[in-house]
Design a protein around this motif. Structure first.
Motif, short mmCIF file in Angstrom:
data_model
loop_
_atom_site.label_atom_id
_atom_site.label_comp_id
_atom_site.label_asym_id
_atom_site.label_seq_id
_atom_site.Cartn_x
_atom_site.Cartn_y
_atom_site.Cartn_z
N ARG A 121 -4.21 -2.00 -2.37
CA ARG A 121 -4.68 -0.64 -1.53
C ARG A 121 -5.26 -0.91 -0.49
N ASP A 122 -6.37 -1.58 -0.70
CA ASP A 122 -6.73 -1.77 1.13
C ASP A 122 -5.67 -2.45 2.02
N PHE A 123 -5.18 -3.80 1.47
CA PHE A 123 -4.29 -4.35 2.36
C PHE A 123 -2.75 -3.53 2.90
N PHE A 124 -2.87 -1.92 2.13
CA PHE A 124 -1.68 -1.53 2.64
C PHE A 124 -2.35 -0.53 3.63
N PRO B 215 0.39 -10.08 -3.89
CA PRO B 215 -1.25 -9.30 -3.23
C PRO B 215 -0.07 -7.94 -1.95
N GLY B 216 0.83 -7.63 -2.19
CA GLY B 216 1.33 -7.27 -0.74
C GLY B 216 2.06 -6.77 0.03
N GLY B 217 2.86 -8.61 0.39
CA GLY B 217 3.27 -8.52 1.72
C GLY B 217 4.84 -8.05 1.93
N HIS C 164 6.37 -5.06 4.17
CA HIS C 164 7.99 -5.32 4.27
C HIS C 164 8.85 -4.82 4.26
N LEU C 165 8.59 -4.27 2.76
CA LEU C 165 9.82 -3.07 2.40
C LEU C 165 9.85 -1.08 3.67
N ASP D 147 0.64 -3.35 -9.95
CA ASP D 147 0.47 -5.00 -11.04
C ASP D 147 0.00 -4.69 -12.46
N LYS D 148 -0.50 -5.75 -13.13
CA LYS D 148 -1.50 -5.38 -13.50
C LYS D 148 -2.83 -5.41 -13.83
#
Length: 140
Positions: A72-75, A41-43, A47-48, A62-63
């Motif tokens: 994308r919304d999380f980012f 999900p992007g955590g 962090h990176l 992600d496929k």
């Protein structure tokens, strides 16, 4: 332990210890180009970006298109500007350099990509030796 939901929203993302260790083990540096092969999900991806001071380029794949729209919304909610989310099966994303064709960097590929109706860039893949580091933390 008290729940942390809603505490320091936008300032902190809770992760389990192995997820935190993975990002530090990769040791991303500012201005690097990184591929996260299974980012949803992007955590870890976020962090990176934080470890790089959001300075560089992280290709987050992600496929699952649905997962990548959510990622994308999380980012965006976490103001991670260095992350480019792609609905792309990264195991099939190696582009073959054809005779007479110029090698393009990830920056050039991303910049020239069209945008789909859902807002994700339409990228088919990248050439060999495009990334400084690669994170592969596949789902079980």
């Amino acid at each position: 332990q008290p729940p942390m939901n809603g505490v320091l929203v936008g300032k902190m993302i809770l992760q389990n210890l192995p997820s935190v260790v993975v990002a530090h083990a990769l040791n991303p540096q500012p201005n690097e180009v990184i591929l996260d092969m299974c980012c949803a999900p992007g955590g870890k991806t976020t962090h990176l970006a934080s470890l790089m001071n959001d300075n560089g380029l992280i290709i987050a794949c992600d496929k699952s298109r649905k997962k990548m729209i959510s990622a994308r919304d999380f980012f965006q909610a976490n103001a991670s500007c260095s992350i480019v989310p792609l609905a792309l099966d990264s195991t099939k994303a190696l582009l073959e350099l054809k005779s007479g064709e110029d090698w393009k960097s990830p920056h050039e590929i991303i910049d020239s990509a069209s945008i789909a109706n859902d807002g994700l860039k339409d990228v088919k893949g990248f050439y060999a030796n495009s990334f400084d580091r690669i994170l592969l933390d596949p789902p079980c």
